[in-house]
Design an enzyme around this catalytic site. Structure first.
Site, PDB file in Angstrom:
ATOM      1  N   ASN A  11       0.753  -1.071   0.217  1.00 16.44           N
ATOM      2  CA  ASN A  11      -0.135  -0.074  -0.020  1.00 16.44           C
ATOM      3  C   ASN A  11       0.971   1.245  -0.088  1.00 16.44           C
ATOM      4  O   ASN A  11       1.659   1.434   1.031  1.00 16.44           O
ATOM      5  CB  ASN A  11      -0.874  -0.065   1.225  1.00 16.44           C
ATOM      6  CG  ASN A  11      -1.895   1.266   1.566  1.00 16.44           C
ATOM      7  OD1 ASN A  11      -1.821   1.823   0.640  1.00 16.44           O
ATOM      8  ND2 ASN A  11      -2.139   1.279   2.727  1.00 16.44           N
ATOM      9  N   TRP A  12       0.811   1.951  -1.198  1.00 15.86           N
ATOM     10  CA  TRP A  12       1.774   2.987  -1.351  1.00 15.86           C
ATOM     11  C   TRP A  12       1.389   4.319  -0.592  1.00 15.86           C
ATOM     12  O   TRP A  12       1.934   5.284  -0.468  1.00 15.86           O
ATOM     13  CB  TRP A  12       2.328   3.183  -2.465  1.00 15.86           C
ATOM     14  CG  TRP A  12       3.286   2.491  -3.550  1.00 15.86           C
ATOM     15  CD1 TRP A  12       3.556   1.305  -2.736  1.00 15.86           C
ATOM     16  CD2 TRP A  12       3.957   2.588  -4.405  1.00 15.86           C
ATOM     17  NE1 TRP A  12       4.620   0.566  -3.471  1.00 15.86           N
ATOM     18  CE2 TRP A  12       4.927   1.379  -4.485  1.00 15.86           C
ATOM     19  CE3 TRP A  12       4.105   3.571  -5.365  1.00 15.86           C
ATOM     20  CZ2 TRP A  12       5.853   1.407  -5.575  1.00 15.86           C
ATOM     21  CZ3 TRP A  12       5.230   3.488  -6.323  1.00 15.86           C
ATOM     22  CH2 TRP A  12       5.918   2.514  -6.422  1.00 15.86           C
ATOM     23  N   LYS A  13       0.218   4.355  -0.022  1.00 17.79           N
ATOM     24  CA  LYS A  13      -0.539   5.285   0.650  1.00 17.79           C
ATOM     25  C   LYS A  13      -0.372   6.687  -0.439  1.00 17.79           C
ATOM     26  O   LYS A  13      -0.511   6.705  -1.716  1.00 17.79           O
ATOM     27  CB  LYS A  13       0.105   5.622   1.920  1.00 17.79           C
ATOM     28  CG  LYS A  13      -0.141   4.296   2.498  1.00 17.79           C
ATOM     29  CD  LYS A  13       0.245   4.399   3.989  1.00 17.79           C
ATOM     30  CE  LYS A  13      -0.078   3.122   4.771  1.00 17.79           C
ATOM     31  NZ  LYS A  13       0.157   3.445   6.294  1.00 17.79           N
ATOM     32  N   HIS A  94      -9.372   1.679   5.121  1.00 20.71           N
ATOM     33  CA  HIS A  94      -8.300   1.553   5.583  1.00 20.71           C
ATOM     34  C   HIS A  94      -8.139   2.554   6.992  1.00 20.71           C
ATOM     35  O   HIS A  94      -9.306   3.477   6.851  1.00 20.71           O
ATOM     36  CB  HIS A  94      -7.017   2.023   4.711  1.00 20.71           C
ATOM     37  CG  HIS A  94      -5.881   2.113   5.134  1.00 20.71           C
ATOM     38  ND1 HIS A  94      -5.229   2.950   6.017  1.00 20.71           N
ATOM     39  CD2 HIS A  94      -4.697   1.196   5.091  1.00 20.71           C
ATOM     40  CE1 HIS A  94      -4.166   2.755   6.525  1.00 20.71           C
ATOM     41  NE2 HIS A  94      -3.717   1.550   5.838  1.00 20.71           N
ATOM     42  N   GLU A  96      -6.628   5.158   7.969  1.00 18.83           N
ATOM     43  CA  GLU A  96      -6.217   6.432   7.734  1.00 18.83           C
ATOM     44  C   GLU A  96      -7.491   6.888   6.968  1.00 18.83           C
ATOM     45  O   GLU A  96      -7.898   8.153   7.403  1.00 18.83           O
ATOM     46  CB  GLU A  96      -5.092   6.662   7.013  1.00 18.83           C
ATOM     47  CG  GLU A  96      -3.849   5.996   7.417  1.00 18.83           C
ATOM     48  CD  GLU A  96      -2.654   5.554   6.880  1.00 18.83           C
ATOM     49  OE1 GLU A  96      -2.602   5.799   5.987  1.00 18.83           O
ATOM     50  OE2 GLU A  96      -1.708   5.004   7.450  1.00 18.83           O
ATOM     51  N   GLU A 166      -5.161  -4.778  10.746  1.00 19.45           N
ATOM     52  CA  GLU A 166      -4.229  -3.759  10.929  1.00 19.45           C
ATOM     53  C   GLU A 166      -4.588  -3.003  12.094  1.00 19.45           C
ATOM     54  O   GLU A 166      -5.209  -1.992  12.176  1.00 19.45           O
ATOM     55  CB  GLU A 166      -4.178  -2.815   9.538  1.00 19.45           C
ATOM     56  CG  GLU A 166      -4.125  -3.517   8.215  1.00 19.45           C
ATOM     57  CD  GLU A 166      -3.312  -2.590   7.012  1.00 19.45           C
ATOM     58  OE1 GLU A 166      -2.193  -2.701   6.734  1.00 19.45           O
ATOM     59  OE2 GLU A 166      -3.951  -1.441   6.957  1.00 19.45           O
ATOM     60  N   GLY A 172       2.817   2.352  10.721  1.00 23.69           N
ATOM     61  CA  GLY A 172       3.793   3.289  10.370  1.00 23.69           C
ATOM     62  C   GLY A 172       4.466   3.420  11.581  1.00 23.69           C
ATOM     63  O   GLY A 172       5.098   4.736  11.805  1.00 23.69           O
ATOM     64  N   SER A 212       3.592  -2.256  10.088  1.00 25.15           N
ATOM     65  CA  SER A 212       4.885  -2.356  10.350  1.00 25.15           C
ATOM     66  C   SER A 212       5.787  -3.575   9.906  1.00 25.15           C
ATOM     67  O   SER A 212       6.500  -4.101  10.761  1.00 25.15           O
ATOM     68  CB  SER A 212       5.376  -1.964  11.877  1.00 25.15           C
ATOM     69  OG  SER A 212       5.061  -0.354  11.915  1.00 25.15           O
ATOM     70  N   GLY A 233       2.846  -1.329   4.318  1.00 28.73           N
ATOM     71  CA  GLY A 233       2.981   0.204   3.686  1.00 28.73           C
ATOM     72  C   GLY A 233       4.362   0.552   3.477  1.00 28.73           C
ATOM     73  O   GLY A 233       4.736   0.451   2.285  1.00 28.73           O
ATOM     74  N   GLY A 234       5.124   0.976   4.442  1.00 28.61           N
ATOM     75  CA  GLY A 234       6.503   1.931   4.142  1.00 28.61           C
ATOM     76  C   GLY A 234       7.446   0.834   3.393  1.00 28.61           C
ATOM     77  O   GLY A 234       8.087   1.012   2.531  1.00 28.61           O
TER      78      GLY A 234
HETATM   79  P1  PGA Z   1       2.943   0.301   7.564  1.00 30.78           P
HETATM   80  O1  PGA Z   1       1.424   0.687   6.734  1.00 30.78           O
HETATM   81  O2  PGA Z   1       3.479  -1.146   6.903  1.00 30.78           O
HETATM   82  O3  PGA Z   1       3.806   1.354   6.995  1.00 30.78           O
HETATM   83  O4  PGA Z   1       2.964   0.172   8.901  1.00 30.78           O
HETATM   84  C1  PGA Z   1       0.650  -0.706   6.885  1.00 30.78           C
HETATM   85  C2  PGA Z   1      -0.856  -0.218   6.214  1.00 30.78           C
HETATM   86  O5  PGA Z   1      -1.377   0.934   6.686  1.00 30.78           O
HETATM   87  O6  PGA Z   1      -1.266  -0.781   5.342  1.00 30.78           O
END
Ligand code: PGA
Length: 249
Positions: A11-13, A94, A96, A166, A172, A212, A233-234
């Site tokens: 997930n590149w956000k 998600h 966020e 999640e 993050g 993470s 994500g990251g």
């Molecule tokens: P993260 O994000 O791996 O950077 O913690 C995961 C996500 O929000 O899908």
């Protein structure tokens, strides 16, 4: 024991410009060698069209779609737009978006249904905040199970729907839920899916873990019971960081 194919999803956000398309090609190369697992990338809407021809077997998806077909919803992206751009799937719910766009469980269920109506595969995200987790494991399980029940779309089927657990406190932050915490939550979600969808569908639907995930912890997470993959994500932004996670699957 039901065999479920593992899915490693990035997930590149709100990250990625055309200069990063080389990473999509490099991730496609990683996936090309792995016919035993599924790999997906959930990209910013602006990168879907240029990424799709580079993606090989990697499913390219959006990060959200609006629940309505079209209309006066400035700034939103519809399921039909995602499909036209070359997406084959989308995330919905998600944390966020639930937090910053105030998306409710009802919205999330409607988004999933709309995406499915356009033949998009859907990853539906659920997870508790730190405040809820601090009320204890039982409270966290009950809260997330209720969030899942309330977010499940009509006609939910493992043919097109995947769940991602999640924990908000692990996204993050570098704090990963421990394998026992993940196993207990995924078992609770599995039970809820069987109750909601019946034995067959409930046991076949994939449940990913996200929060993470990195090359350092992927093997432990991916070998935990009822963990059918990861939403990353990251560590999905470069092929170099994503490769050890794909390798661990
Ligand atoms: P993260 O994000 O791996 O950077 O913690 C995961 C996500 O929000 O899908």
């Amino acid at each position: 024991m039901t065999a479920r194919r593992k899915l490693i999803a990035g997930n590149w956000k709100m990250n990625g410009l055309s200069a990063q398309l080389g990473e999509v090609s490099a991730i496609a190369q990683l996936a090309a060698g792995r016919s035993d697992i599924d790999v997906a990338l959930y990209l910013p809407a602006t990168l879907i069209a240029p990424a799709a021809p580079l993606a090989g077997t990697v499913l390219i998806g959006g990060q959200d779609c609006h629940q309505e077909e079209a209309g006066a919803f400035t700034g939103n992206v519809s399921a039909a737009m995602l499909v036209e751009a070359g997406a084959r799937g989308t995330l919905v719910g998600h944390s966020e978006r639930r937090a910053y766009q105030q998306e409710s469980n009802t919205d999330v269920a409607a988004k999933a249904a709309r995406a499915h109506a356009h033949s998009l595969a859907v990853i539906l995200c659920v997870g508790e905040t730190l405040e809820t987790r601090e009320q204890g494991d039982e409270a966290a399980h009950a809260w997330v199970v209720e969030q899942l029940r309330a977010s499940l779309p009509e006609g939910a089927s493992p043919d097109w729907l995947t769940i991602a657990y999640e924990p908000v406190w692990a996204i993050g932050t570098g704090k990963v839920a421990t394998p026992p915490q993940v196993a207990a939550m995924h078992a609770a979600l599995r039970t809820a899916l069987v109750e909601a969808l019946g034995e067959d569908a409930g046991n076949v639907m994939r449940i990913l873990y996200g929060g993470s995930v990195s090359g350092d912890n992927a093997a432990d997470i991916l070998h935990t019971a009822n963990v059918d993959g990861a939403l990353v994500g990251g560590a999905s932004l470069t092929a170099a960081k994503f490769a050890p996670i794909v390798d661990a699957a």
